[in-house]
Design a protein around this motif. Sequence first.
Motif, PDB file in Angstrom:
ATOM      1  N   SER A 269      13.270   8.059   1.655  1.00 50.65           N
ATOM      2  CA  SER A 269      13.568   8.106   0.226  1.00 50.65           C
ATOM      3  C   SER A 269      13.488   6.723  -0.417  1.00 50.65           C
ATOM      4  CB  SER A 269      14.972   8.692   0.003  1.00 50.65           C
ATOM      5  OG  SER A 269      15.955   7.842   0.572  1.00 50.65           O
ATOM      6  N   SER A 270      13.288   5.674   0.399  1.00 50.46           N
ATOM      7  CA  SER A 270      13.173   4.327  -0.142  1.00 50.46           C
ATOM      8  C   SER A 270      11.877   4.204  -0.933  1.00 50.46           C
ATOM      9  CB  SER A 270      13.209   3.295   0.990  1.00 50.46           C
ATOM     10  OG  SER A 270      12.058   3.436   1.801  1.00 50.46           O
ATOM     11  N   TRP A 271      11.759   3.110  -1.679  1.00 49.76           N
ATOM     12  CA  TRP A 271      10.540   2.875  -2.465  1.00 49.76           C
ATOM     13  C   TRP A 271       9.321   2.822  -1.553  1.00 49.76           C
ATOM     14  CZ3 TRP A 271       9.046   3.092  -7.326  1.00 49.76           C
ATOM     15  CH2 TRP A 271       7.864   2.461  -7.709  1.00 49.76           C
ATOM     16  N   ARG A 272       9.459   2.155  -0.399  1.00 49.15           N
ATOM     17  CA  ARG A 272       8.352   2.046   0.546  1.00 49.15           C
ATOM     18  C   ARG A 272       7.968   3.422   1.102  1.00 49.15           C
ATOM     19  NH1 ARG A 272       9.336  -1.750   5.643  1.00 49.15           N
ATOM     20  NH2 ARG A 272      10.727  -0.015   6.116  1.00 49.15           N
ATOM     21  N   GLY A 273       8.972   4.243   1.386  1.00 46.64           N
ATOM     22  CA  GLY A 273       8.726   5.594   1.887  1.00 46.64           C
ATOM     23  C   GLY A 273       8.013   6.459   0.872  1.00 46.64           C
ATOM     24  N   MET A 274       8.414   6.325  -0.407  1.00 49.93           N
ATOM     25  CA  MET A 274       7.773   7.117  -1.459  1.00 49.93           C
ATOM     26  C   MET A 274       6.331   6.676  -1.702  1.00 49.93           C
ATOM     27  SD  MET A 274      10.411   8.336  -4.418  1.00 49.93           S
ATOM     28  CE  MET A 274      11.215   6.815  -4.835  1.00 49.93           C
ATOM     29  N   ILE A 275       6.074   5.382  -1.587  1.00 47.44           N
ATOM     30  CA  ILE A 275       4.707   4.878  -1.742  1.00 47.44           C
ATOM     31  C   ILE A 275       3.816   5.415  -0.615  1.00 47.44           C
ATOM     32  CG2 ILE A 275       3.247   2.805  -1.642  1.00 47.44           C
ATOM     33  CD1 ILE A 275       4.634   3.156  -4.328  1.00 47.44           C
ATOM     34  N   ALA A 276       4.365   5.427   0.610  1.00 46.54           N
ATOM     35  CA  ALA A 276       3.613   5.982   1.749  1.00 46.54           C
ATOM     36  C   ALA A 276       3.341   7.466   1.539  1.00 46.54           C
ATOM     37  CB  ALA A 276       4.380   5.755   3.049  1.00 46.54           C
ATOM     38  N   SER A 277       4.351   8.213   1.026  1.00 53.10           N
ATOM     39  CA  SER A 277       4.169   9.635   0.715  1.00 53.10           C
ATOM     40  C   SER A 277       3.088   9.820  -0.342  1.00 53.10           C
ATOM     41  CB  SER A 277       5.479  10.247   0.201  1.00 53.10           C
ATOM     42  OG  SER A 277       6.465  10.252   1.195  1.00 53.10           O
ATOM     43  N   LEU A 278       3.115   8.949  -1.358  1.00 54.54           N
ATOM     44  CA  LEU A 278       2.116   9.009  -2.426  1.00 54.54           C
ATOM     45  C   LEU A 278       0.716   8.800  -1.868  1.00 54.54           C
ATOM     46  CD1 LEU A 278       1.773   9.075  -5.599  1.00 54.54           C
ATOM     47  CD2 LEU A 278       1.715   6.586  -5.467  1.00 54.54           C
ATOM     48  N   MET A 279       0.602   7.911  -0.886  1.00 55.72           N
ATOM     49  CA  MET A 279      -0.712   7.610  -0.296  1.00 55.72           C
ATOM     50  C   MET A 279      -1.331   8.848   0.350  1.00 55.72           C
ATOM     51  SD  MET A 279      -1.798   4.543  -0.807  1.00 55.72           S
ATOM     52  CE  MET A 279      -3.022   4.325   0.486  1.00 55.72           C
ATOM     53  N   TYR A 280      -0.534   9.585   1.153  1.00 57.70           N
ATOM     54  CA  TYR A 280      -1.168  10.710   1.852  1.00 57.70           C
ATOM     55  C   TYR A 280      -1.121  12.015   1.072  1.00 57.70           C
ATOM     56  CZ  TYR A 280       2.947  13.193   3.849  1.00 57.70           C
ATOM     57  OH  TYR A 280       4.081  13.936   4.035  1.00 57.70           O
ATOM     58  N   THR A 281      -0.270  12.113   0.033  1.00 59.14           N
ATOM     59  CA  THR A 281      -0.241  13.343  -0.767  1.00 59.14           C
ATOM     60  C   THR A 281      -1.141  13.264  -1.999  1.00 59.14           C
ATOM     61  OG1 THR A 281       1.697  12.565  -2.023  1.00 59.14           O
ATOM     62  CG2 THR A 281       2.124  13.930  -0.089  1.00 59.14           C
TER      63      THR A 281
END
Length: 302
Positions: A269-281
Amino acid sequence: CVGNMEPRNQTSVSEFLLLGFSQDSENQPILFGLFLSMYLVTVFGNLLIILAVSSDSHLHTPMYFFLSNLSFADICFISTTIPKMLVNIQTQSKSITYAGCIAQMYFFMVFGGMDTFLLTVMAYDRFVAICHPLHYTVIMNPWLCGLLVLVSWFISLSYSLIQCLLMLRLSFCTNRVIPHFYCELTQALMLACSDTLVNHILQYIVTGLLGIVPFSGILFSYSRIASSILRIPSANGKYKTFSTCASHLSVVSLFYGTGLGVYLSSDASSWRGMIASLMYTVVTPMLNPFIYSLRNRDIKRA
């Protein structure tokens, strides 16, 4: 009910709140324009791939059949998250209904699973084409290609349905805030007041099976492809052979690299985690048409 704000241990949730990327109202128009542009590029780019493959008889081969299925899965994958985010930004609301959240989880898992399986099937297709070229048309016949896609759909639909049915039996605490831009399964499970042991066990087992097994298949295929390429005497022959699977290798690296980044992250749920999620979704489905068409003469001609 959710409307009752008195402190309670459990509640029948009617909606969740998705925090998204920014709480600052000044950033909302920028985010809206950015994500709308990315969504439209992804949908039209992947639609062009599907239309090109279906309209050109030269592209009626196993590789392009799988590619058109991947493009369809990518359109659906990005459509499970971005339209709802755009609506929430435009209406300045962060809510998503309970039913909407479960539906979003279901389709996210279905099309995410399809991406994983199709990338694996495409790696197998390249393995057969490069390592067994004389038997390629016999092995990769239309019946097998159709069967591989149908099995991929069946597994993705079945797992997603089981996971969502298990979610329906949970009761949730008064905290209904999901610190993400979509209804992410792990984040939603953290809000449950009832026992989530079965959900977590299933999640770990399936993440292992649907993550490790396909990825191992891809690694095996490419290890055999690499050994075959190394046996080719001429440098030009090596380059030509490698170029037939370079696009697929790029997509696999992008999808699995960012996907593993999310699930190995200590705080998704961190900013880094959301950016990674954004990358693959979002970013990976958007880049797929460009990766597959920029250096592909057949696609460009079609």
